[in-house]
Design a protein around this motif. Structure first.
Motif, mmCIF file in Angstrom:
data_model
loop_
_atom_site.group_PDB
_atom_site.id
_atom_site.type_symbol
_atom_site.label_atom_id
_atom_site.label_comp_id
_atom_site.label_asym_id
_atom_site.label_seq_id
_atom_site.Cartn_x
_atom_site.Cartn_y
_atom_site.Cartn_z
ATOM 1 N N THR A 148 0.830 -1.202 0.000
ATOM 2 C CA THR A 148 0.000 0.000 0.000
ATOM 3 C C THR A 148 0.867 1.256 0.000
ATOM 4 O OG1 THR A 148 -1.869 -1.058 1.119
ATOM 5 C CG2 THR A 148 -1.686 1.330 1.332
ATOM 6 N N VAL A 149 1.894 1.250 0.832
ATOM 7 C CA VAL A 149 2.796 2.406 0.876
ATOM 8 C C VAL A 149 3.513 2.572 -0.457
ATOM 9 C CG1 VAL A 149 4.808 3.406 2.015
ATOM 10 C CG2 VAL A 149 3.105 2.178 3.363
ATOM 11 N N ALA A 150 4.065 1.464 -0.981
ATOM 12 C CA ALA A 150 4.837 1.552 -2.229
ATOM 13 C C ALA A 150 3.966 2.001 -3.399
ATOM 14 C CB ALA A 150 5.478 0.197 -2.527
ATOM 15 N N LEU A 200 10.990 1.013 5.920
ATOM 16 C CA LEU A 200 12.184 0.414 5.310
ATOM 17 C C LEU A 200 11.808 -0.561 4.198
ATOM 18 C CD1 LEU A 200 14.427 -0.222 8.445
ATOM 19 C CD2 LEU A 200 14.722 1.519 6.685
ATOM 20 N N PHE A 201 10.843 -1.432 4.448
ATOM 21 C CA PHE A 201 10.450 -2.406 3.434
ATOM 22 C C PHE A 201 9.775 -1.729 2.243
ATOM 23 C CE2 PHE A 201 10.554 -5.489 7.071
ATOM 24 C CZ PHE A 201 11.591 -6.256 6.552
ATOM 25 N N ALA A 202 8.991 -0.685 2.487
ATOM 26 C CA ALA A 202 8.361 0.040 1.383
ATOM 27 C C ALA A 202 9.417 0.704 0.499
ATOM 28 C CB ALA A 202 7.382 1.083 1.927
ATOM 29 N N ILE A 203 10.439 1.277 1.119
ATOM 30 C CA ILE A 203 11.512 1.902 0.343
ATOM 31 C C ILE A 203 12.234 0.860 -0.508
ATOM 32 C CG2 ILE A 203 13.779 3.008 0.557
ATOM 33 C CD1 ILE A 203 12.643 4.588 2.923
ATOM 34 N N VAL A 204 12.443 -0.323 0.038
ATOM 35 C CA VAL A 204 13.078 -1.399 -0.741
ATOM 36 C C VAL A 204 12.252 -1.713 -1.988
ATOM 37 C CG1 VAL A 204 13.656 -3.860 -0.733
ATOM 38 C CG2 VAL A 204 14.312 -2.414 1.196
ATOM 39 N N LEU A 205 10.929 -1.803 -1.847
ATOM 40 C CA LEU A 205 10.065 -2.077 -3.002
ATOM 41 C C LEU A 205 10.096 -0.929 -4.011
ATOM 42 C CD1 LEU A 205 6.850 -3.759 -1.533
ATOM 43 C CD2 LEU A 205 8.558 -4.785 -3.023
ATOM 44 N N ILE A 206 10.040 0.285 -3.521
ATOM 45 C CA ILE A 206 10.041 1.443 -4.428
ATOM 46 C C ILE A 206 11.325 1.473 -5.247
ATOM 47 C CG2 ILE A 206 10.176 3.964 -4.474
ATOM 48 C CD1 ILE A 206 8.208 3.973 -2.111
ATOM 49 N N VAL A 207 12.450 1.267 -4.593
ATOM 50 C CA VAL A 207 13.726 1.282 -5.308
ATOM 51 C C VAL A 207 13.837 0.073 -6.232
ATOM 52 C CG1 VAL A 207 16.229 1.196 -5.034
ATOM 53 C CG2 VAL A 207 14.859 2.608 -3.489
ATOM 54 N N GLY A 208 13.417 -1.096 -5.739
ATOM 55 C CA GLY A 208 13.528 -2.313 -6.542
ATOM 56 C C GLY A 208 12.681 -2.283 -7.799
ATOM 57 N N ALA A 242 9.666 2.608 -8.708
ATOM 58 C CA ALA A 242 8.451 3.406 -8.503
ATOM 59 C C ALA A 242 7.473 3.300 -9.668
ATOM 60 C CB ALA A 242 8.809 4.865 -8.235
ATOM 61 N N GLU A 243 7.454 2.154 -10.365
ATOM 62 C CA GLU A 243 6.528 1.928 -11.475
ATOM 63 C C GLU A 243 5.225 1.347 -10.930
ATOM 64 O OE1 GLU A 243 6.651 2.678 -14.548
ATOM 65 O OE2 GLU A 243 8.730 3.325 -14.804
ATOM 66 N N VAL A 244 4.149 2.125 -11.029
ATOM 67 C CA VAL A 244 2.870 1.695 -10.463
ATOM 68 C C VAL A 244 2.372 0.421 -11.139
ATOM 69 C CG1 VAL A 244 0.476 2.360 -10.022
ATOM 70 C CG2 VAL A 244 2.303 4.067 -9.885
ATOM 71 N N THR A 245 2.471 0.352 -12.460
ATOM 72 C CA THR A 245 1.953 -0.804 -13.197
ATOM 73 C C THR A 245 2.659 -2.095 -12.790
ATOM 74 O OG1 THR A 245 1.394 0.619 -15.069
ATOM 75 C CG2 THR A 245 1.511 -1.751 -15.482
ATOM 76 N N ARG A 246 3.961 -2.013 -12.490
ATOM 77 C CA ARG A 246 4.690 -3.201 -12.043
ATOM 78 C C ARG A 246 4.327 -3.562 -10.607
ATOM 79 N NH1 ARG A 246 10.844 -2.093 -12.862
ATOM 80 N NH2 ARG A 246 10.946 -4.261 -12.111
ATOM 81 N N LEU A 247 4.173 -2.558 -9.767
ATOM 82 C CA LEU A 247 3.851 -2.820 -8.363
ATOM 83 C C LEU A 247 2.417 -3.313 -8.194
ATOM 84 C CD1 LEU A 247 5.578 0.261 -6.695
ATOM 85 C CD2 LEU A 247 6.136 -2.130 -6.247
ATOM 86 N N THR A 305 11.391 12.850 -13.800
ATOM 87 C CA THR A 305 12.748 12.364 -14.069
ATOM 88 C C THR A 305 13.469 11.917 -12.805
ATOM 89 O OG1 THR A 305 13.560 14.649 -13.930
ATOM 90 C CG2 THR A 305 12.995 13.796 -16.118
ATOM 91 N N HIS A 306 12.927 12.225 -11.627
ATOM 92 C CA HIS A 306 13.546 11.809 -10.355
ATOM 93 C C HIS A 306 12.498 11.126 -9.470
ATOM 94 C CE1 HIS A 306 16.033 15.161 -11.841
ATOM 95 N NE2 HIS A 306 17.045 14.533 -11.264
ATOM 96 N N LYS A 307 11.670 10.292 -10.080
ATOM 97 C CA LYS A 307 10.520 9.753 -9.355
ATOM 98 C C LYS A 307 10.912 8.842 -8.197
ATOM 99 C CE LYS A 307 9.803 6.108 -12.835
ATOM 100 N NZ LYS A 307 8.824 5.553 -13.794
ATOM 101 N N VAL A 308 11.986 8.060 -8.333
ATOM 102 C CA VAL A 308 12.388 7.164 -7.246
ATOM 103 C C VAL A 308 12.841 7.969 -6.041
ATOM 104 C CG1 VAL A 308 13.992 5.349 -6.558
ATOM 105 C CG2 VAL A 308 12.997 5.316 -8.846
ATOM 106 N N LEU A 309 13.665 8.980 -6.276
ATOM 107 C CA LEU A 309 14.146 9.820 -5.176
ATOM 108 C C LEU A 309 12.988 10.537 -4.486
ATOM 109 C CD1 LEU A 309 16.412 11.160 -3.563
ATOM 110 C CD2 LEU A 309 16.568 12.883 -5.389
ATOM 111 N N ILE A 310 12.077 11.094 -5.267
ATOM 112 C CA ILE A 310 10.930 11.804 -4.683
ATOM 113 C C ILE A 310 10.066 10.844 -3.870
ATOM 114 C CG2 ILE A 310 8.882 13.179 -5.190
ATOM 115 C CD1 ILE A 310 11.501 14.600 -5.765
ATOM 116 N N ALA A 311 9.882 9.626 -4.370
ATOM 117 C CA ALA A 311 9.065 8.650 -3.648
ATOM 118 C C ALA A 311 9.712 8.270 -2.320
ATOM 119 C CB ALA A 311 8.862 7.401 -4.513
ATOM 120 N N VAL A 312 11.016 8.077 -2.314
ATOM 121 C CA VAL A 312 11.718 7.728 -1.067
ATOM 122 C C VAL A 312 11.619 8.872 -0.065
ATOM 123 C CG1 VAL A 312 13.979 7.240 -0.059
ATOM 124 C CG2 VAL A 312 13.289 6.095 -2.166
ATOM 125 N N ILE A 313 11.794 10.111 -0.538
ATOM 126 C CA ILE A 313 11.669 11.267 0.357
ATOM 127 C C ILE A 313 10.262 11.338 0.947
ATOM 128 C CG2 ILE A 313 11.654 13.789 0.425
ATOM 129 C CD1 ILE A 313 13.908 13.763 -1.632
#
Length: 692
Positions: free
Chosen positions: A124-126, A380-388, A391-396, A145-153
């Motif tokens: 849900t978080v990811a 922590l686990f949500a950040i791992v998923l976002i980076v892994g 941050a692609e919604v369709t994949r998640l 262009t910086h979606k992963v960084l913005i999502a982690v922040i």
């Protein structure tokens, strides 16, 4: 003066709350709705995207099915809301699906539901944060262009806000959540008013694009595609279960307030979902899975925007202020939707820890009366998923909703058994009618959610759902292993039912000596005060000259106890002492050996670097010897006088000391102590060397 770490913690989290402030953190309905329902409300921002892009596989003509898919999702959502209203009345303690399954179906079913919910909360978080970044990136290219960084922040900021405590996070999220509902409702009403009243011909920016199907879809393939589309749209149901897990956070009457919040959630989410799909069809909006391949003709440099952003541009105009409001509020609610998981995951983790399925640390509240450990692990686990998954919604989204529909189905099965059990003993006719009605609702809910679960597993397994299933299995096995460990330890520590504990036959005291100085003399005096059966001082000979000097000093001072010298030709310290202790105890299994270790306490961190740690290692090794007690006898050096003890108290405990130092409350339990970080065993060198 507080340490920099403490100052930073207070700046981010605020001052700690006393335990008696817990009642002041409970939520009224107006705050509970944005706290617990933001996930379900925000899903209308990405569920329509998933419905349309999945249908686009069959081409633009398949969009005709979107209203029917939305209607099917609405039916399931209303059914789940009605079912969970029964749950919160029957089980108001906050266990939610886990408690329902455990009580009615057994612990293993409960653990299975819990593992599914834990995985779903992380997803849900990811998913929510990634979708929020995607919506914001539709109008702000830098974010795209910086979606992963913005999502982690965003996850880090959400974590900090939730660590401040439940009421603070609820207040912080109330305004943007209600703002999103008002903005989305206003956009939909304005668009429908312009179409049906003013007669405007509204066309979405993507309406004139020519798209092609990825595959030719007919017959069974079309049915499978529609089922897959429905399973993706069913993501709109996530977050409904969070209210049943968070009932204890509501103000009294808890069950009634939670049930009312559920009803409000369902009504708002259904209205927004239907409105978005309806307006998308009226404006001929198109949203595809792979723009690079599916868009045959379109403007140069075309970048596909999310459904809500396209609708905002259609209704309010390209570049208008209200368009940015729509995009901003949509992104914000999606970021905040993760708050549902930040409130549900820690509460569920606390209940699981109380039942010994998770480490006890998950049951502990932090400075602000929030379950800090659960919040931190979720982040922590949500950040791992976002980076892994970048941050692609369709994949998640392919990993999503498996867990929540597992919990839906099992929970409804448990509720059916709950009502059956009550009906066997209830004689009041009015009460029986209410129970029959509730059982019928839960039965229909179980059948419908079970069917959806099968559809999700069939259509999404190879697309990524297997990852979520594997994670559930791992967590399930891990929780059972933790429970077995706690049960085994409990059995070991349980005193016998009959008879008194057998007292030791004799107590042999041993004082470790490296040199005759103040700490050694204090240790000998304390050992004599315990009145052991035998008392001896022990040193290890690793240097002949140092040992002779020690013996001479011992005789000159006319020490009252004998000094035993253990020879160590290979200059080893630990093994000779262990052998000596074992030989002392070997004579009788009921004898115990108490080893007294003199140690001094230093006041400066760098002083620890100047002294050998062999005695500390020896202490750690002795703790594993059966029948051996280890006693530390501290001697405070002059440098400790400048030590800030209040800061040390705050460091060693979760909250600063509120009363006199060292005082214990009536409920405190003494525990086996270990040396504090600033404490080091006495040894100017290895034990028994005589060096300083």
């Amino acid at each position: 003066m507080a340490s920099p770490t403490s100052l930073l913690k207070r700046l981010l989290l605020g001052r700690p709350f006393r335990s008696d402030r817990l009642q002041h953190t409970l939520l009224p309905k107006r705050i509970a709705l944005p706290v617990f329902a933001s996930d379900a409300l925000s899903s209308v921002a990405y569920a329509p995207d998933e419905i349309l892009l999945t249908l686009s596989i069959a081409g633009a003509s398949a969009y005709v099915f979107s209203p029917w898919i939305a209607l099917a999702v609405v039916v399931v959502m209303l059914t789940v809301v009605a079912s969970y209203r029964q749950n919160v009345h029957a089980y108001p303690s906050g266990g939610g699906d886990y408690e329902v399954a455990t009580v009615n179906l057994g612990p293993k079913f409960g653990v299975g539901v819990a593992s599914a919910l834990l995985v779903d909360y992380v997803l849900t978080v990811a998913v929510s944060v990634s979708s929020g970044v995607a919506n914001l990136g539709s109008v702000v290219p830098f974010v795209a262009t910086h979606k992963v960084l913005i999502a982690v922040i965003a996850v880090v900021l959400l974590t900090a806000v939730n660590l401040r405590g439940l009421r603070e996070s609820g207040t912080a999220f109330a305004i943007p959540t209600y703002g999103f509902v008002i903005v989305m409702g206003g956009m939909l009403l304005t668009g429908l008013f312009r179409v049906f009243v003013l007669g405007d011909d509204l066309r979405a920016p993507s309406a004139d694009l020519v798209i092609q199907a990825e595959h030719s879809v007919t017959g069974f393939a079309l049915i499978f595609l529609l089922l897959r589309t429905f399973s993706s749209g069913a993501a709109a149901l996530t977050g409904v279960e969070a209210i049943s897990n968070g009932v204890p956070a509501f103000k009294a009457p808890k069950s009634r307030n939670a049930a009312t919040t559920l009803l409000l959630l369902g009504a708002i989410a259904v209205s927004l979902l239907v409105g978005i799909i309806w307006l998308a069809r009226l404006t001929h909006l198109q949203f595809v899975e792979d723009p690079a391949l599916q868009i045959v003709s379109g403007p140069d440099g075309y970048v596909q925007k999310t459904v809500t952003t396209q609708l905002g541009e259609t209704v309010f105009g390209s570049g208008s202020f209200l368009l940015y409001v729509v995009a901003g509020m949509t992104a914000l609610i999606l970021f905040l939707a993760a708050n549902t998981a930040f409130n549900g995951f820690p509460v569920l983790g606390s209940i699981l820890a109380q039942d010994r399925y998770l480490p006890r640390q998950f049951h502990t509240r932090g400075d602000r009366l929030a379950f800090s450990n659960g919040i931190t692990f979720l982040a922590l686990f949500a950040i791992v998923l976002i980076v892994g998954f970048q941050a692609e919604v369709t994949r998640l989204i392919q990993l999503y909703i498996v867990g929540v529909f597992v919990s839906f189905t099992v929970s409804q099965a448990g509720m059916i058994r709950h009502w059956n059990r009550l009906l066997r003993t209830e004689r009041d006719l009015e009460a029986r009618r209410r129970m029959h009605r509730s059982r019928a609702i839960n039965t229909f809910g179980m059948g419908l959610t079970g069917t959806v679960l099968v559809i999700v597993l069939v259509t999404k397994f190879l697309l990524g759902a297997w990852i979520a299933i594997a994670a559930m299995a791992v967590i399930y096995v891990l929780m059972l292993a933790i429970r077995r460990h706690y049960d085994r330890i409990a059995v070991e520590l349980t005193p016998p039912d009959e008879g008194r504990a057998v007292l030791p036959a004799r107590n042999h005291a041993i004082v470790l000596v490296s040199k005759v100085h103040q700490p050694t003399l204090r240790a000998i005096a304390y050992a004599r005060a315990t009145r052991p059966d035998t008392l001896t001082a022990v040193t290890v000979n690793v240097d002949d000259k140092d040992t002779r000097d020690l013996q001479a000093d011992w005789e000159r001072r006319e020490m009252a106890i004998p000094l035993t010298v253990i020879d160590s030709p290979y200059r080893e310290i630990t093994r000779p002492i262990l052998d000596f202790v074992a030989s002392t105890r070997r004579k009788s299994p009921r004898d115990v050996v108490t080893v007294f270790i003199p140690e001094y306490v230093v006041g400066r961190w760098w002083e620890n670097l100047l002294h050998n740690q062999s005695a500390l290692r020896l202490k750690g090794r002795l703790l594993f010897e059966p029948g051996v007690m280890v006693v530390s006898v501290p001697w405070q050096l002059a440098s400790t006088a400048s030590k800030n003890l209040d800061r040390l108290d705050a460091t060693l405990s979760r909250t600063p000391a509120r009363g006199p130092r060292g005082g214990l409350s009536p409920t405190d339990q003494p525990v086996v102590s270990v040396p504090a970080p600033e404490s080091r065993p006495i040894d100017g060198g290895p034990v028994g060397t005589g060096r300083d």
